[in-house]
Design a protein around this motif. Structure first.
Motif, mmCIF file in Angstrom:
data_model
loop_
_atom_site.group_PDB
_atom_site.id
_atom_site.type_symbol
_atom_site.label_atom_id
_atom_site.label_comp_id
_atom_site.label_asym_id
_atom_site.label_seq_id
_atom_site.Cartn_x
_atom_site.Cartn_y
_atom_site.Cartn_z
ATOM 1 N N LYS A 1 4.568 3.590 6.327
ATOM 2 C CA LYS A 1 3.926 3.820 6.509
ATOM 3 C C LYS A 1 2.464 5.202 7.069
ATOM 4 C CE LYS A 1 -0.335 1.862 4.031
ATOM 5 N NZ LYS A 1 -1.274 2.984 4.358
ATOM 6 N N ARG B 1 0.867 -1.698 0.178
ATOM 7 C CA ARG B 1 0.006 -0.041 0.244
ATOM 8 C C ARG B 1 0.669 1.401 0.061
ATOM 9 N NH1 ARG B 1 -4.423 -1.955 4.636
ATOM 10 N NH2 ARG B 1 -5.539 -3.130 2.715
ATOM 11 N N THR C 1 2.253 8.497 5.653
ATOM 12 C CA THR C 1 1.723 8.563 4.259
ATOM 13 C C THR C 1 0.077 9.526 4.559
ATOM 14 O OG1 THR C 1 0.724 6.717 4.725
ATOM 15 C CG2 THR C 1 3.039 6.508 3.027
ATOM 16 N N SER C 2 -0.268 9.596 5.866
ATOM 17 C CA SER C 2 -1.656 9.492 5.576
ATOM 18 C C SER C 2 -1.631 11.305 6.091
ATOM 19 C CB SER C 2 -1.956 9.040 7.541
ATOM 20 O OG SER C 2 -1.538 9.379 8.204
ATOM 21 N N GLY D 1 8.036 11.654 -0.869
ATOM 22 C CA GLY D 1 8.243 12.368 -2.416
ATOM 23 C C GLY D 1 8.901 13.366 -2.173
ATOM 24 N N PRO E 1 2.657 4.055 -1.025
ATOM 25 C CA PRO E 1 2.501 5.184 -2.764
ATOM 26 C C PRO E 1 3.675 4.736 -3.577
ATOM 27 C CG PRO E 1 1.804 6.832 -0.919
ATOM 28 C CD PRO E 1 2.394 5.249 0.087
ATOM 29 N N ASP E 2 3.630 4.861 -4.654
ATOM 30 C CA ASP E 2 3.941 4.349 -5.651
ATOM 31 C C ASP E 2 5.271 5.810 -5.846
ATOM 32 O OD1 ASP E 2 2.564 2.525 -6.669
ATOM 33 O OD2 ASP E 2 1.655 3.649 -8.542
ATOM 34 N N LEU F 1 4.456 13.123 3.874
ATOM 35 C CA LEU F 1 4.375 12.563 2.620
ATOM 36 C C LEU F 1 4.721 13.167 1.156
ATOM 37 C CD1 LEU F 1 3.633 10.123 0.604
ATOM 38 C CD2 LEU F 1 1.399 11.004 -0.101
#
Length: 325
Positions: free
Chosen positions: A226, A202, A229-230, A239, A204-205, A235
Motif C-alpha cells: 500500500k 484500498r 501505491t501513492s 501494475g 488498486p484493482d 504503481l
C-alpha cells in the motif's frame, strides 16, 4: 474485545458459541458466554429469552453487509459445520436475523450466521431435506446489525482479512461519517490496527488481480504494498508486474502465495528500467521458473529453458504450447 463493545453485543449474541466447537472441551472464555451459562441466566430470570424459530433457509437472505465471501463457502470450508450438524442431527446454535417487510421472496435477513445458513442449505440439497435453519429474530437498525455481526465474528479465524476489510470499509462510510478515529472509538479498536485493515480493501484493482485468491491479501501483505501505491511511477511498475503474474498463471496454472506476489510487486518498483526487450518468466506448478521468453519485433518468440529447471518434459511442453497459442 473491549468490555464496551462486548456489553452491547451480548444483548444479541450471548450464548452463540462457535457451533463447530461444541463437541470439544473448549473454554467458555471469550467473546460469547457459554450456552449453559446463558440458559442458567434465563432460568433465574436474569435474562429474557429471545424469540427463536426453525425456518426455511430458502426464505432467508444474507444482509447486504454480511462479511462472508459466498464464493468461498464450499463443502471443504464448511466441513466442520456439516459434520457437527450431522452429528447432532440439527443446528444447535441459532443465527441472528431480522424480519423483512414487503419482500415476496424472503422473510428474514441474516445479520450473523451466513455460514450456518449455507450449511443447512447444502445439507438439504444433499440427502437431508429434514434440516431447518435455527434463528433468533431481532429488531435492530443497520448500525446495530453491523455491531452485532462484528461482535460475533471479530475473533473468528475463518474470516479472511479481505472479507473483514470490505465489511469495515462500507461501515466506515455509512455509520461513522468516514472517520476512522470515530469508528475505532465506537468499536474499541486500535486506530493503527483499523488503518492497516482498511488498507487491505484500498489496494488498486490492478494489483488485486495479481492474486489468485483475494483471501491471500492479508494485513501483512497490504502493509508491504500500500505505501508504494501513492507513487504513480511505482504503481505503474507494479501494475505491469501484476499483468505478468496474471499471464503466467493463465499459461501454466501456477498459483503464487500472497507473500510471493507481494514480493514480486515490490521488487518491480526497484528494478531498473531497460530499453532492451523485456524477458518474461513462466512459473511451474512448484512455483519455480521453468522457462523465460521474449517477443521479437517480427512477432516471434525467443524461449530459454533455465539449465536447472526442475520440471517434467510434459509440463515444459505444455507451457511452451501455451505460449505459442
Amino acid at each position: 474485545m473491549s468490555k464496551g463493545n462486548r456489553g452491547f453485543g451480548s444483548m444479541f449474541t450471548e450464548g452463540l458459541d462457535n457451533e463447530e466447537n461444541l463437541d470439544r472441551s473448549a473454554s467458555a472464555e471469550g467473546i460469547m458466554a457459554s450456552r449453559s451459562q446463558t440458559l442458567a441466566r434465563i432460568a433465574t430470570g436474569k435474562t429474557v429469552a429471545d424469540r427463536t424459530e426453525w425456518v426455511d433457509p430458502d426464505r432467508c437472505r444474507p444482509w447486504r453487509m454480511h462479511n462472508r465471501d459466498l464464493d468461498h463457502l464450499t463443502e471443504d470450508s464448511c466441513g466442520d459445520l456439516i459434520d457437527s450438524f450431522l452429528s447432532a442431527k440439527k443446528q444447535r446454535i441459532p443465527a441472528i436475523v431480522r424480519r423483512l417487510k414487503d419482500d415476496p421472496d424472503f422473510d428474514y435477513e441474516i445479520v450473523a450466521g451466513v455460514r450456518r445458513w449455507w450449511t443447512v442449505k447444502w445439507l438439504r440439497t444433499h440427502h437431508h431435506p429434514e434440516f431447518e435453519y435455527l434463528v433468533t429474530v431481532q429488531s435492530v437498525t443497520d448500525e446495530e446489525a453491523f455491531r452485532v455481526s462484528d461482535v460475533e465474528n471479530r475473533s473468528r479465524k475463518d474470516i479472511s482479512d479481505w472479507e473483514r476489510a470490505k465489511e469495515y470499509t462500507v461501515a466506515l462510510a455509512e455509520f461513522f461519517d468516514g472517520s476512522q478515529s470515530q469508528m475505532a472509538e465506537h468499536l474499541k479498536l486500535s486506530k493503527s490496527w483499523l488503518s492497516r485493515l482498511l488498507d487491505v480493501a484500498r489496494l488498486p484493482d490492478v494489483l488485486v488481480q495479481a492474486f489468485s485468491d483475494t483471501h491471500d491479501i492479508t494485513v501483512r501483505v497490504a502493509r508491504d504494498i500500500k505505501p508504494l501505491t501513492s507513487d504513480p511511477k511505482a504503481l505503474a511498475k507494479m501494475g505491469e508486474e501484476a499483468g505478468r503474474i496474471q499471464e503466467e498463471r493463465a499459461v501454466s496454472g501456477a498459483r503464487l502465495s500472497g507473500p510471493e506476489v507481494a514480493k514480486r510487486l515490490v521488487r518491480a518498483t526497484v528494478t531498473p528500467t531497460s530499453k532492451r526487450q523485456v524477458e518474461k518468466e513462466v512459473t511451474g506448478k512448484a512455483g519455480k521458473v521453468i522457462l523465460r521468453y521474449t517477443k521479437t519485433r517480427g512477432g516471434g518468440l525467443t524461449i530459454k529453458v533455465p539449465p536447472r529447471a526442475d520440471v517434467s518434459r510434459v509440463e515444459l511442453l505444455k507451457a511452451i504450447e501455451g505460449l505459442l497459442a
